[in-house]
Design a protein around this motif. Structure first.
Motif, PDB file in Angstrom:
ATOM      1  N   ASN A  49       0.826  -1.212   0.000  1.00  0.00           N
ATOM      2  CA  ASN A  49       0.000   0.000   0.000  1.00  0.00           C
ATOM      3  C   ASN A  49       0.861   1.263   0.000  1.00  0.00           C
ATOM      4  O   ASN A  49       0.584   2.215  -0.733  1.00  0.00           O
ATOM      5  N   GLU A  50       1.904   1.257   0.814  1.00  0.00           N
ATOM      6  CA  GLU A  50       2.753   2.444   0.923  1.00  0.00           C
ATOM      7  C   GLU A  50       3.508   2.726  -0.373  1.00  0.00           C
ATOM      8  O   GLU A  50       3.798   3.882  -0.696  1.00  0.00           O
ATOM      9  N   SER A  51       3.831   1.677  -1.124  1.00  0.00           N
ATOM     10  CA  SER A  51       4.635   1.852  -2.335  1.00  0.00           C
ATOM     11  C   SER A  51       3.914   2.652  -3.409  1.00  0.00           C
ATOM     12  O   SER A  51       4.546   3.145  -4.349  1.00  0.00           O
ATOM     13  N   ARG A  52       2.609   2.823  -3.266  1.00  0.00           N
ATOM     14  CA  ARG A  52       1.868   3.597  -4.266  1.00  0.00           C
ATOM     15  C   ARG A  52       2.302   5.057  -4.283  1.00  0.00           C
ATOM     16  O   ARG A  52       2.023   5.776  -5.245  1.00  0.00           O
ATOM     17  N   LYS A  53       3.014   5.479  -3.243  1.00  0.00           N
ATOM     18  CA  LYS A  53       3.523   6.853  -3.225  1.00  0.00           C
ATOM     19  C   LYS A  53       4.549   7.081  -4.337  1.00  0.00           C
ATOM     20  O   LYS A  53       4.798   8.224  -4.740  1.00  0.00           O
ATOM     21  N   PHE A  54       5.172   5.987  -4.812  1.00  0.00           N
ATOM     22  CA  PHE A  54       6.164   6.115  -5.886  1.00  0.00           C
ATOM     23  C   PHE A  54       5.523   6.182  -7.261  1.00  0.00           C
ATOM     24  O   PHE A  54       6.195   6.506  -8.236  1.00  0.00           O
ATOM     25  N   SER A  56       3.296   7.991  -9.627  1.00  0.00           N
ATOM     26  CA  SER A  56       2.634   9.269  -9.877  1.00  0.00           C
ATOM     27  C   SER A  56       1.846   9.163 -11.177  1.00  0.00           C
ATOM     28  O   SER A  56       1.560   8.077 -11.671  1.00  0.00           O
ATOM     29  N   CYS A  63       8.700   7.200 -13.330  1.00  0.00           N
ATOM     30  CA  CYS A  63       8.731   7.415 -11.887  1.00  0.00           C
ATOM     31  C   CYS A  63      10.181   7.502 -11.428  1.00  0.00           C
ATOM     32  O   CYS A  63      11.011   6.690 -11.857  1.00  0.00           O
ATOM     33  N   THR A 115       8.838  -0.285   0.517  1.00  0.00           N
ATOM     34  CA  THR A 115       8.723   0.869   1.416  1.00  0.00           C
ATOM     35  C   THR A 115       9.635   2.004   1.000  1.00  0.00           C
ATOM     36  O   THR A 115       9.249   3.183   1.049  1.00  0.00           O
TER      37      THR A 115
END
Length: 238
Positions: A49-54, A56, A63, A115
């Motif tokens: 879930n957190e990796s979606r920050k990468f 865009s 990216c 992460t």
């Protein structure tokens, strides 16, 4: 005494690279014996879930954490279609695919990779033959990839990890080999986080600390962190 050595030809290509290493010993990696197995699974799901920050609005190749490796792979000979391991993981995230469990240690390092947006890998220390080298191959290093039945040797000019028996990981961090892969029987491990972005030096340190802490807390044993760079290119694996 076994060592990790990054060669001069490698540094000529990537003078600002940093190779973060965790030497882990005394691990318990059998899934049915790991007490925190559910916590490892939860960490991996959280990292997905957190990796979606990468990811865009650009295409995956644009990216930043992927593009820097696309550029790096242009500097040496690669197998057609070879991509960095972090791109492979993020591609699964982009497509909405999960990550199946491999074994506890691999699940831990995949969570760290997602992460922090770095390629992260691992090998069984006890399977190495002599020193482990990050080198530019002259070609012909024996290599049997995970899932393959036939050997496919390295190409001339290919960056790879290799030891006295052949290649360990091809195209820098693209594909691991069967001979040194992490299994549930692994007790001592070589874990590696690679960076070609000097501005992410602090992120690399924090990712290494997370990897060592998670491995030690979830699997027991001891972990030692060291970073290889052009000024410190030889590291003891004892």
């Amino acid at each position: 005494m076994a060592r990790f050595i990054a060669s001069e030809p490698f540094w000529n290509l990537f003078p600002q690279a940093e190779i973060g290493i965790v030497v882990a010993r005394g691990l318990e990696n059998h899934a049915d014996k790991v007490k925190d197995r559910s916590a490892i699974a939860a960490d991996l799901e959280s990292a997905l879930n957190e990796s979606r920050k990468f990811l865009s609005g650009e295409t995956l190749s644009q990216c930043p954490v992927v593009a820097v490796w696309r550029d790096a792979f242009k500097l040496f000979k690669t197998k057609k279609g070879a991509r960095s391991s972090i791109e492979a993981l993020l591609k699964r995230v982009e497509k909405g695919k999960g990550l199946g469990s491999v074994n506890p240690l691999v699940d831990i390092y995949n969570a760290v990779s997602l992460t922090w947006g770095f390629p992260v890998g691992g090998e069984d220390l006890d399977a190495f033959r002599g020193d482990l080298r990050l080198d530019v191959s002259a070609g012909g290093d024996p290599f049997l990839a995970l899932g393959d039945e036939a050997e496919e040797p390295t190409l001339p000019g290919e960056v790879c990890y290799r030891d006295d028996a052949g290649a360990v990981c091809r195209c820098w961090n693209w594909r691991d080999g069967q001979r040194t892969m992490l299994t549930e029987d692994t007790v001592n491990a070589f874990l590696v986080i690679e960076s070609v972005a000097p501005e992410r030096r602090e992120d690399l340190r924090r990712a290494l600390e997370m990897l060592a802490e998670k491995a030690r807390r979830r699997l027991g044993g001891t972990c030692r962190i060291v970073v290889a760079d052009r000024e410190n290119r030889s590291v003891s694996l004892e």
